[in-house]
Design a protein around this motif. Structure first.
Motif, short mmCIF file in Angstrom:
data_model
loop_
_atom_site.label_atom_id
_atom_site.label_comp_id
_atom_site.label_asym_id
_atom_site.label_seq_id
_atom_site.Cartn_x
_atom_site.Cartn_y
_atom_site.Cartn_z
N PRO A 141 0.94 -1.63 -0.03
CA PRO A 141 0.13 -0.42 0.41
C PRO A 141 0.77 1.28 0.01
CG PRO A 141 -0.34 -1.43 2.81
CD PRO A 141 0.77 -2.04 1.46
N GLU A 142 1.67 1.25 0.50
CA GLU A 142 2.58 2.43 0.33
C GLU A 142 3.52 2.78 -0.95
OE1 GLU A 142 3.23 4.79 2.96
OE2 GLU A 142 1.68 4.39 4.08
N ILE A 143 4.23 1.89 -1.24
CA ILE A 143 4.74 1.39 -2.41
C ILE A 143 3.92 1.44 -3.87
CG2 ILE A 143 6.55 0.81 -4.04
CD1 ILE A 143 8.34 -0.36 -1.27
N GLY A 144 3.03 0.93 -3.34
CA GLY A 144 2.22 0.92 -4.72
C GLY A 144 1.00 1.66 -5.27
N PHE A 145 0.54 2.53 -3.64
CA PHE A 145 -0.05 3.41 -3.89
C PHE A 145 0.39 4.76 -5.14
CE2 PHE A 145 -1.70 7.60 -1.82
CZ PHE A 145 -3.40 7.41 -2.04
N HIS A 146 -0.21 5.41 -6.29
CA HIS A 146 0.40 5.79 -7.49
C HIS A 146 -1.38 7.13 -8.00
CE1 HIS A 146 -1.84 2.39 -8.95
NE2 HIS A 146 -2.00 2.84 -9.60
N THR A 147 -0.75 7.69 -8.65
CA THR A 147 -1.44 8.43 -9.28
C THR A 147 -1.86 8.10 -10.03
OG1 THR A 147 -0.08 10.02 -11.29
CG2 THR A 147 -0.88 10.84 -9.00
N ARG A 148 -2.84 7.93 -11.73
CA ARG A 148 -3.72 7.45 -12.37
C ARG A 148 -4.18 8.73 -13.45
NH1 ARG A 148 -7.90 2.84 -11.75
NH2 ARG A 148 -9.24 4.12 -12.36
N ALA A 149 -3.94 7.74 -14.39
CA ALA A 149 -4.98 8.57 -16.08
C ALA A 149 -6.19 6.84 -16.46
CB ALA A 149 -4.54 9.59 -16.62
N ALA A 150 -6.47 6.99 -16.92
CA ALA A 150 -7.43 5.71 -17.36
C ALA A 150 -7.99 6.60 -18.97
CB ALA A 150 -8.68 5.15 -16.54
N LEU A 151 -7.50 5.86 -20.21
CA LEU A 151 -7.99 6.98 -21.44
C LEU A 151 -8.14 6.14 -22.39
CD1 LEU A 151 -5.50 9.11 -21.48
CD2 LEU A 151 -6.33 9.35 -20.65
N GLY A 152 -9.31 6.72 -22.65
CA GLY A 152 -10.23 5.49 -23.92
C GLY A 152 -10.05 5.89 -24.76
N LEU A 153 -9.72 5.08 -25.52
CA LEU A 153 -9.23 5.88 -27.26
C LEU A 153 -9.47 4.66 -28.79
CD1 LEU A 153 -5.57 5.33 -26.71
CD2 LEU A 153 -7.04 7.28 -26.71
N ALA A 154 -9.81 5.24 -29.98
CA ALA A 154 -10.74 4.55 -30.86
C ALA A 154 -9.78 2.93 -30.77
CB ALA A 154 -10.69 4.95 -32.20
N ALA A 155 -8.54 2.93 -30.36
CA ALA A 155 -8.05 1.40 -31.49
C ALA A 155 -7.27 1.57 -30.20
CB ALA A 155 -7.72 0.62 -32.65
N LEU A 156 -6.26 0.82 -30.21
CA LEU A 156 -4.48 -0.15 -30.16
C LEU A 156 -3.86 -0.66 -30.39
CD1 LEU A 156 -4.96 0.02 -26.41
CD2 LEU A 156 -4.19 1.31 -27.25
N PRO A 157 -2.11 -0.97 -30.83
CA PRO A 157 -1.25 -2.24 -31.20
C PRO A 157 -1.77 -3.26 -30.83
CG PRO A 157 -0.09 0.23 -30.10
CD PRO A 157 -1.91 0.25 -29.07
N THR A 158 -1.58 -4.16 -32.08
CA THR A 158 -2.05 -5.49 -32.07
C THR A 158 -3.81 -5.27 -32.08
OG1 THR A 158 -1.62 -5.73 -30.05
CG2 THR A 158 0.60 -6.00 -31.87
N ASN A 159 -4.64 -4.59 -31.94
CA ASN A 159 -5.83 -4.92 -31.30
C ASN A 159 -6.29 -5.37 -29.95
OD1 ASN A 159 -8.33 -4.58 -32.14
ND2 ASN A 159 -8.85 -6.74 -33.14
N SER A 160 -5.20 -4.68 -29.15
CA SER A 160 -5.01 -5.42 -27.77
C SER A 160 -6.19 -4.05 -26.85
CB SER A 160 -3.79 -5.08 -26.87
OG SER A 160 -4.08 -5.53 -25.53
N PRO A 161 -6.96 -4.61 -26.31
CA PRO A 161 -8.35 -3.92 -25.34
C PRO A 161 -7.43 -3.26 -24.78
CG PRO A 161 -8.69 -6.30 -25.25
CD PRO A 161 -7.80 -6.14 -26.45
N VAL A 162 -6.67 -3.26 -23.92
CA VAL A 162 -6.19 -2.64 -22.86
C VAL A 162 -4.69 -2.50 -23.17
CG1 VAL A 162 -5.61 -2.29 -20.37
CG2 VAL A 162 -8.20 -3.50 -21.40
N GLU A 163 -3.77 -0.97 -23.09
CA GLU A 163 -2.21 -0.85 -22.53
C GLU A 163 -1.98 -0.33 -21.59
OE1 GLU A 163 1.70 0.96 -25.23
OE2 GLU A 163 -0.64 1.00 -26.22
N ILE A 164 -0.85 -0.07 -20.52
CA ILE A 164 -0.29 0.14 -19.91
C ILE A 164 1.16 0.86 -19.48
CG2 ILE A 164 -0.06 -0.01 -17.40
CD1 ILE A 164 -2.49 -2.07 -17.20
#
Length: 157
Positions: A126-149
């Motif tokens: 919980p200390e080291i792993g606590f982070h800021t974040r953005a989650a964005l919707g896009l039309a498509a991603l490389p290799t047709n993957s549904p998610v990229e991080i």
């Protein structure tokens, strides 16, 4: 030859597609480790393909996000090993960006992102792993993957 010289003499046209540039899965810059975007694959095969909200359901997208997070941590681990370190050198998960290939009506990117956040908290605590974040919707991603991080980690000095 300097960078300025190489800039001036660089070709105006991109190289052929057969010659893709070398891209690092992760790099250490000072006291930060920055990963390239990691898709939802295992051994080079996508665990799902398509658009969330149009063929890919929320549960599948969340599984993809967790796999992306695993791949991000593995990319970080590989770079740390090359530097003679291990995951314990990470003192903070600074920033996580989740890209979700989304149908126009899909507005739950944050719920997809929760699966990745849970993974970082599980691995780093919980200390080291606590982070800021953005989650964005896009039309498509490389290799047709549904998610990229991608992520930025803080390292011990």
């Amino acid at each position: 030859m300097t960078a300025a010289d190489r800039h001036q003499s660089a070709a105006a046209e991109p190289s052929p597609l057969a010659d893709p540039p070398k891209i690092a899965p992760a790099r250490i810059f000072g006291d930060q480790l920055i990963t390239s975007g990691q898709t939802a694959h295992i051994d080079g095969t996508n665990i799902a393909e398509g658009i969330v909200g149009a063929g890919i359901d929320l549960d599948t997208a969340r599984r993809c996000a967790r796999q992306c997070a695993r791949n991000v941590v593995e990319a970080a681990r590989g770079e740390l090993i090359r530097a003679g370190q291990d995951l314990d050198a990470i003192t903070g998960v600074t920033r996580v960006t989740i890209f979700v290939a989304s149908a126009p009506s899909f507005t739950e990117q944050h719920l997809v992102g929760h699966a990745a956040t849970d993974y970082f908290l599980e691995v780093f605590g919980p200390e080291i792993g606590f982070h800021t974040r953005a989650a964005l919707g896009l039309a498509a991603l490389p290799t047709n993957s549904p998610v990229e991080i991608e992520a930025i980690f803080q390292l011990a000095n």
